[in-house]
Scaffold this active site. Structure first.
Site, mmCIF file in Angstrom:
data_model
loop_
_atom_site.group_PDB
_atom_site.id
_atom_site.type_symbol
_atom_site.label_atom_id
_atom_site.label_comp_id
_atom_site.label_asym_id
_atom_site.label_seq_id
_atom_site.Cartn_x
_atom_site.Cartn_y
_atom_site.Cartn_z
ATOM 1 N N LYS A 1 -20.051 -96.241 106.278
ATOM 2 C CA LYS A 1 -19.219 -96.347 107.483
ATOM 3 C C LYS A 1 -18.160 -97.438 107.340
ATOM 4 O O LYS A 1 -16.991 -97.222 107.627
ATOM 5 C CB LYS A 1 -20.077 -96.639 108.727
ATOM 6 C CG LYS A 1 -21.094 -95.570 109.044
ATOM 7 C CD LYS A 1 -21.797 -95.824 110.371
ATOM 8 C CE LYS A 1 -22.706 -97.032 110.391
ATOM 9 N NZ LYS A 1 -23.901 -96.932 109.560
ATOM 10 N N ARG B 1 -25.361 -96.724 119.129
ATOM 11 C CA ARG B 1 -26.506 -96.520 118.241
ATOM 12 C C ARG B 1 -27.721 -96.009 119.008
ATOM 13 O O ARG B 1 -28.818 -95.959 118.472
ATOM 14 C CB ARG B 1 -26.859 -97.864 117.596
ATOM 15 C CG ARG B 1 -26.642 -97.899 116.093
ATOM 16 C CD ARG B 1 -27.060 -99.287 115.650
ATOM 17 N NE ARG B 1 -27.235 -99.442 114.256
ATOM 18 C CZ ARG B 1 -26.361 -100.050 113.456
ATOM 19 N NH1 ARG B 1 -25.214 -100.471 113.917
ATOM 20 N NH2 ARG B 1 -26.642 -100.219 112.188
ATOM 21 N N ARG C 1 -26.823 -102.653 97.157
ATOM 22 C CA ARG C 1 -25.650 -103.083 97.933
ATOM 23 C C ARG C 1 -25.543 -104.609 97.981
ATOM 24 O O ARG C 1 -26.538 -105.310 98.153
ATOM 25 C CB ARG C 1 -25.739 -102.529 99.364
ATOM 26 C CG ARG C 1 -24.529 -102.920 100.192
ATOM 27 C CD ARG C 1 -24.345 -102.007 101.354
ATOM 28 N NE ARG C 1 -25.115 -102.425 102.517
ATOM 29 C CZ ARG C 1 -24.902 -101.954 103.740
ATOM 30 N NH1 ARG C 1 -23.958 -101.045 103.948
ATOM 31 N NH2 ARG C 1 -25.648 -102.362 104.748
ATOM 32 N N ARG D 1 -27.579 -108.586 101.708
ATOM 33 C CA ARG D 1 -27.855 -108.872 103.112
ATOM 34 C C ARG D 1 -29.354 -108.965 103.310
ATOM 35 O O ARG D 1 -30.093 -108.150 102.761
ATOM 36 C CB ARG D 1 -27.308 -107.734 103.985
ATOM 37 C CG ARG D 1 -25.959 -108.021 104.575
ATOM 38 C CD ARG D 1 -25.362 -106.829 105.254
ATOM 39 N NE ARG D 1 -26.199 -106.162 106.262
ATOM 40 C CZ ARG D 1 -25.797 -105.133 107.000
ATOM 41 N NH1 ARG D 1 -24.575 -104.655 106.851
ATOM 42 N NH2 ARG D 1 -26.589 -104.589 107.879
ATOM 43 N N ARG E 1 -34.958 -99.553 109.232
ATOM 44 C CA ARG E 1 -33.641 -99.205 109.801
ATOM 45 C C ARG E 1 -33.425 -97.694 109.787
ATOM 46 O O ARG E 1 -32.863 -97.126 110.719
ATOM 47 C CB ARG E 1 -32.532 -99.924 109.019
ATOM 48 C CG ARG E 1 -32.525 -101.422 109.286
ATOM 49 C CD ARG E 1 -31.696 -102.178 108.290
ATOM 50 N NE ARG E 1 -30.278 -101.936 108.429
ATOM 51 C CZ ARG E 1 -29.365 -102.242 107.496
ATOM 52 N NH1 ARG E 1 -29.745 -102.791 106.367
ATOM 53 N NH2 ARG E 1 -28.106 -102.011 107.715
HETATM 54 P P1 AMP Z 1 -24.906 -102.825 110.739
HETATM 55 O O1 AMP Z 1 -24.113 -103.861 110.043
HETATM 56 O O2 AMP Z 1 -24.044 -101.898 111.545
HETATM 57 O O3 AMP Z 1 -25.849 -102.093 109.814
HETATM 58 O O4 AMP Z 1 -25.820 -103.595 111.822
HETATM 59 C C1 AMP Z 1 -26.768 -104.564 111.424
HETATM 60 C C2 AMP Z 1 -27.791 -104.765 112.523
HETATM 61 O O5 AMP Z 1 -27.140 -105.238 113.715
HETATM 62 C C3 AMP Z 1 -28.552 -103.530 112.961
HETATM 63 O O6 AMP Z 1 -29.639 -103.214 112.103
HETATM 64 C C4 AMP Z 1 -28.982 -103.925 114.366
HETATM 65 O O7 AMP Z 1 -30.083 -104.838 114.324
HETATM 66 C C5 AMP Z 1 -27.763 -104.695 114.871
HETATM 67 N N1 AMP Z 1 -26.810 -103.783 115.532
HETATM 68 C C6 AMP Z 1 -25.542 -103.473 115.131
HETATM 69 N N2 AMP Z 1 -24.961 -102.607 115.970
HETATM 70 C C7 AMP Z 1 -25.879 -102.348 116.930
HETATM 71 C C8 AMP Z 1 -25.902 -101.506 118.076
HETATM 72 N N3 AMP Z 1 -24.847 -100.735 118.414
HETATM 73 N N4 AMP Z 1 -27.025 -101.496 118.837
HETATM 74 C C9 AMP Z 1 -28.090 -102.253 118.538
HETATM 75 N N5 AMP Z 1 -28.151 -103.044 117.462
HETATM 76 C C10 AMP Z 1 -27.066 -103.098 116.651
#
Ligand code: AMP
Length: 218
Positions: free
Chosen positions: A13, A88, A127, A160, A171
Site C-alpha cells: 500500500k 481498517r 521488509r 519494524r 496482523r
Molecule cells: P500500518 O503501518 O498501516 O501497517 O499500521 C501499523 C499499526 O498501526 C497497525 O497494526 C495498527 O496497530 C495501527 N493502525 C494503523 N492504522 C489503523 C487504523 N485505521 N485502525 C486501527 N489501527 C491502526
C-alpha cells in the site's frame, strides 16, 4: 478525489501510495505513519497507540477516526486525499462515509491490492523500513544501496518491531477478521477495483494508475 489504497499488511500500500501521489496532487494520509511519528515524538497519542501496534491489534476506532477527521479538515485535503491504512474496520468505514457525506463528498475508489497470505509472510520477514521517511525495502528483492541506510534520506533502516513473524500472523488475522469485510461494503457501492498485488512493483503500479484513471477520467 478521495481514494483508499486497501489490502493486507505488506500488500504494498505504502509503495503504491507514493506512486499515486506523484501522479495525482492529493496528500497521502497514512494512519500507521501518523502513529509511528507520534511514537517517536513520545506524544500521548503515540504512547496510547504503542501497545496495540506492538501486539498487531487495531488502535480503537474512535481514536483513529478522530485523527483522520482532524487531518482531512486541513486545507491540503480540500480536493481529496489518498487514505492508506484507514479505514481498517467497518465502524471506521461507516464513520468515514458519514463524515464525507456531511460535506457532500464520497469515496470515489478503493484500490484493493490482492495478495495471498503466504506471500505476505515472506515479504514482511524481509521488509526493512526507514526510521525517518518510512521508505520500505526488502533484504533480497529491493535492498538499500548501503546496508542499513535509507537511499532516499540517509537515515537508519530497521525491521519494524511489528514486522516480526508472530506479530505479522496476528496482523493478518486482524486483517481477515476486522478489515477485509470493508471490501464488500465498498463493492456494494460499486467503487472497488481489484488489482493483483503480486509481481513487479512497476507493473502493479501501472494497474493501480489505470484503475484511478478509469474512476476519475479527465
Ligand atoms: P500500518 O503501518 O498501516 O501497517 O499500521 C501499523 C499499526 O498501526 C497497525 O497494526 C495498527 O496497530 C495501527 N493502525 C494503523 N492504522 C489503523 C487504523 N485505521 N485502525 C486501527 N489501527 C491502526
Amino acid at each position: 478525489m478521495f481514494v483508499i489504497i486497501f489490502g493486507p499488511p505488506g500488500a504494498g500500500k505504502g509503495t503504491q501510495a507514493a506512486r499515486i501521489v506523484q501522479a495525482h496532487p492529493i496528500p497521502q494520509v497514512a494512519t500507521g505513519d501518523i502513529f509511528r511519528k507520534n511514537l517517536r515524538e513520545g506524544t500521548a497519542l503515540g504512547i496510547e497507540a504503542k501497545g496495540y501496534m506492538e501486539a498487531g491489534k487495531l488502535v480503537p476506532d474512535e481514536l483513529v477516526s478522530k485523527i483522520v477527521a482532524d487531518r482531512l479538515q486541513q486545507d491540503d485535503c480540500v480536493a481529496g486525499a489518498l487514505l492508506d491504512g484507514f479505514p481498517r474496520s467497518l465502524p471506521q468505514a461507516c464513520f468515514l462515509d458519514a463524515w464525507l457525506a456531511e460535506r457532500g463528498m464520497a469515496i470515489g475508489l478503493v484500490v484493493h491490492l490482492v495478495v495471498p497470505d503466504s506471500v505476505i509472510v515472506e515479504r514482511m520477514g524481509g521488509r526493512r523500513t526507514c526510521t525517518n521517511c518510512g521508505a520500505t525495502y526488502h533484504v533480497s528483492v529491493s535492498p538499500t544501496k548501503v546496508q542499513g541506510i535509507c537511499d532516499r534520506c540517509g537515515s537508519q533502516v530497521i525491521q519494524r518491531p511489528d514486522d516480526n513473524e508472530a506479530t505479522v500472523l496476528t496482523r493478518l488475522a486482524t486483517y481477515h477478521e476486522q478489515t477485509s469485510p470493508i471490501v464488500e461494503h465498498y463493492r456494494a457501492l460499486g467503487v472497488v477495483a481489484d488489482v493483483e498485488g503480486v509481481g513487479s512493483i512497476d507493473r502493479i503500479g501501472d494497474h493501480v494508475i489505470e484503475a484511478i484513471t478509469k474512476a476519475f477520467p479527465v
